[in-house]
Structure formats: C-alpha cells, structure tokens
Design an enzyme around this catalytic site. Sequence first.
Site, PDB file in Angstrom:
ATOM      1  CD  GLU A 105       5.243  -7.345   6.840  1.00  0.00           C
ATOM      2  OE1 GLU A 105       4.639  -6.402   7.393  1.00  0.00           O
ATOM      3  OE2 GLU A 105       6.290  -7.851   7.300  1.00  0.00           O
ATOM      4  CB  CYS A 355      16.754 -12.317   8.321  1.00  0.00           C
ATOM      5  SG  CYS A 355      16.608 -14.071   8.645  1.00  0.00           S
TER       6      CYS A 355
END
EC number: 2.1.1.192
Length: 384
Positions: A105, A355
């Site tokens: 990703e 994150c």
Amino acid sequence: MSEQLVTPENVTTKDGKINLLDLNRQQMREFFKDLGEKTFRADQVMKWMYHYCCDNFDEMTDINKVLRGKLKEVAEIRAPEVVEEQRSSDGTIKWAIAVGDQRVETVYIPEDDRATLCVSSQVGCALECKFCSTAQQGFNRNLRVSEIIGQVWRAAKIVGAAKVTGQRPITNVVMMGMGEPLLNLNNVVPAMEIMLDDFGFGLSKRRVTLSTSGVVPALDKLGDMIDVALAISLHAPNDEIRDEIVPINKKYNIETFLAAVRRYLEKSNANQGRVTIEYVMLDHVNDGTEHAHQLAELLKDTPCKINLIPWNPFPDAPYGRSSNSRIDRFSKVLMSYGFTTIVRKTRGDDIDAACGQLAGDVIDRTKRTLRKRMQGEAIDIKAV
C-alpha cells in the site's frame, strides 16, 4: 553511492528484458555503455521516465529510431500496477499496488503547501511491532528497486494526469509504509538515489525521509551510502516498555539506537542537525506524564523534534488510543523541557491509510524463521 549490479533478479519478463526502473543513474549509464551507446543517452531516457512518467520508448522523441528499436528489444519500463484506490474525506488517497501475487500500500497525503507520498519497502514486515497492523500480517519479501521507485512513478503519473482537479504534485517522500527500510538497503538506497537525482524525481534530500525502528548496523551503513532525512520509531521512554512493543529493542536497546542516530547526524546535512522522533501514543502504556519526563531525560543529548502520533486502531489490537487530554498533558511536559513537539494530525483513518494501519495483502505468512533472522540484521549491504 550505492552499487547494485544488473543481475537476473532485475529481469522481469519472460523475454529476459531489463526493467529500467531497477537502475539508478550510474547503473543506467553502464547499461547504455553495454549497448554501445554514449552515456548521455541514459540521462535522456531517465528524464523521459521520471520527469514525464513516460513508459513508451516510441514517445521519446529526442532518441533516434534505431536506439528506440534496440531498447524495445532488451528493456522495458514497467511500474507496478494500482489494483485498488480508496479516497478519504480529507483528500488522502490510498493505492493498493500489485507486486507479483501480493499487494503493498502507498498513501498520497495532500496538504496546503505540500503533498507527501508514503512508500512501502517490504511485503509485510519482519519486526513485529505490537501496535502496527503491518507487523501482524507477517513478512514475505523485500521489494525491488522498481517496486519501490515504481510506487512514486505510479503516484506521480496519476497525480499528474489529475492536475485539472487541483491535486498537488508530490513534494515529499517518506519511507514509512509497509516494512523496515533498513532491512532492504540494497533496494531502498538506489530507489532513494533516483528520488534525489536531477534526472530522476529531483527531490531535495531534506524532502526524502527514511524511518527506522532501530536496525543499528544498517543505520551506520546508511550514513556512508546516502544522505536523507531520518526519522526514528522510538515509541517508548525506557527499555522495559520498548522491549514489549518494539521487539527489536531486545537486540539493539535505546541507548545503542540513539548513539547510532547521533553518529548519523554527524554525517548528515539533510537533517540540519536533528532527528525526528516518532512516538505513538498508547493509552496507559506509554502516555503518562511520568513517561514524558523520562522521554525528555532520555533525549537530552539527542537533537530532535518530537512527533506525537495518536494511535490508529486495527482489528484485534491489544491497545487503546490515548485521549486528547493525555496527549495534551504529555506534549506540555515535553515543551516545558524545550523540545519542539508536534501532535501529528491523523490523515486517512477512514480508509485505513493512517500511520500503523497499512496491511496490504501478504499471501505467505509462514516465513517466521526468515523473519526472526532478519530482526536486527543488516543483510548483504554493499557500499562503495
């Protein structure tokens, strides 16, 4: 300058063609010399590849027809393909990118004055940090140069084609996606060289950031190979907590890690004398005011700025997210010691692009022996 020879692992097609995205400028020039061509042809082709995101030799109009024909016979420009795109309400875009039969990703994060691309370096991750979704997926393999720089190439092509919508061009790259970059230096460094190269993406070394959890031997080698901005995934004020949430700490403890960071800063111009500390806030694990005081004492000899990162949950995770009040108190303690402290704004959490949320699609999750061996190793790193 790193050295990575054109080897069979750079061959990407059944016809045995070389993917030019696997080559930095030094290697590209060697490739053209082997073709019997002048080395300036390498610069011309790189400019087409990276300035214009061109992957068709026939469109390279300042390359003569004979050479274009020769290139089509022996080479290609093949970036990994986007197989899924998700767009967040805040403008963040997450792309699932096919690398062989797996996915990694890549995340595009636009802001008022910049656009940052978060790039993956491995399929999965070997370090098993307890608060990170990627680590829970297991580890499969390192990404090749073409699969790393190809993420930037693919994103730049998509964003460039969307200029009419006002999307900002990529100004910053952070090696903070899936994987531990320092466990893949032989591919990460040439990819970053292309990011910095004027015939590549031409980014400033202060705008390319590598983040590491603390593979100390590789960090020492990094400083001899390339100069980029450094961020460290610290996440704890003492070894007791870090041993639990960042297992590599059992091999390279905080003192050893920070000593290596200071050595890197002595060599680096990109960091302007200080490192970025990343500290994920885990509710009642590492977010108390006593932890903030410990962290300030720990970092007193390491010039730094501190990013406090609200933890982003994923299924079955054993942690909770710190409350805003606990984060605020923690931040104020650090600022009272004079540290520049920033609470990172969460971006893309509605599409699992924030994150610690990147997971990709790691098909083979059984390589535990390899994963254990890779923890703390700087594997087969070449520096010249």
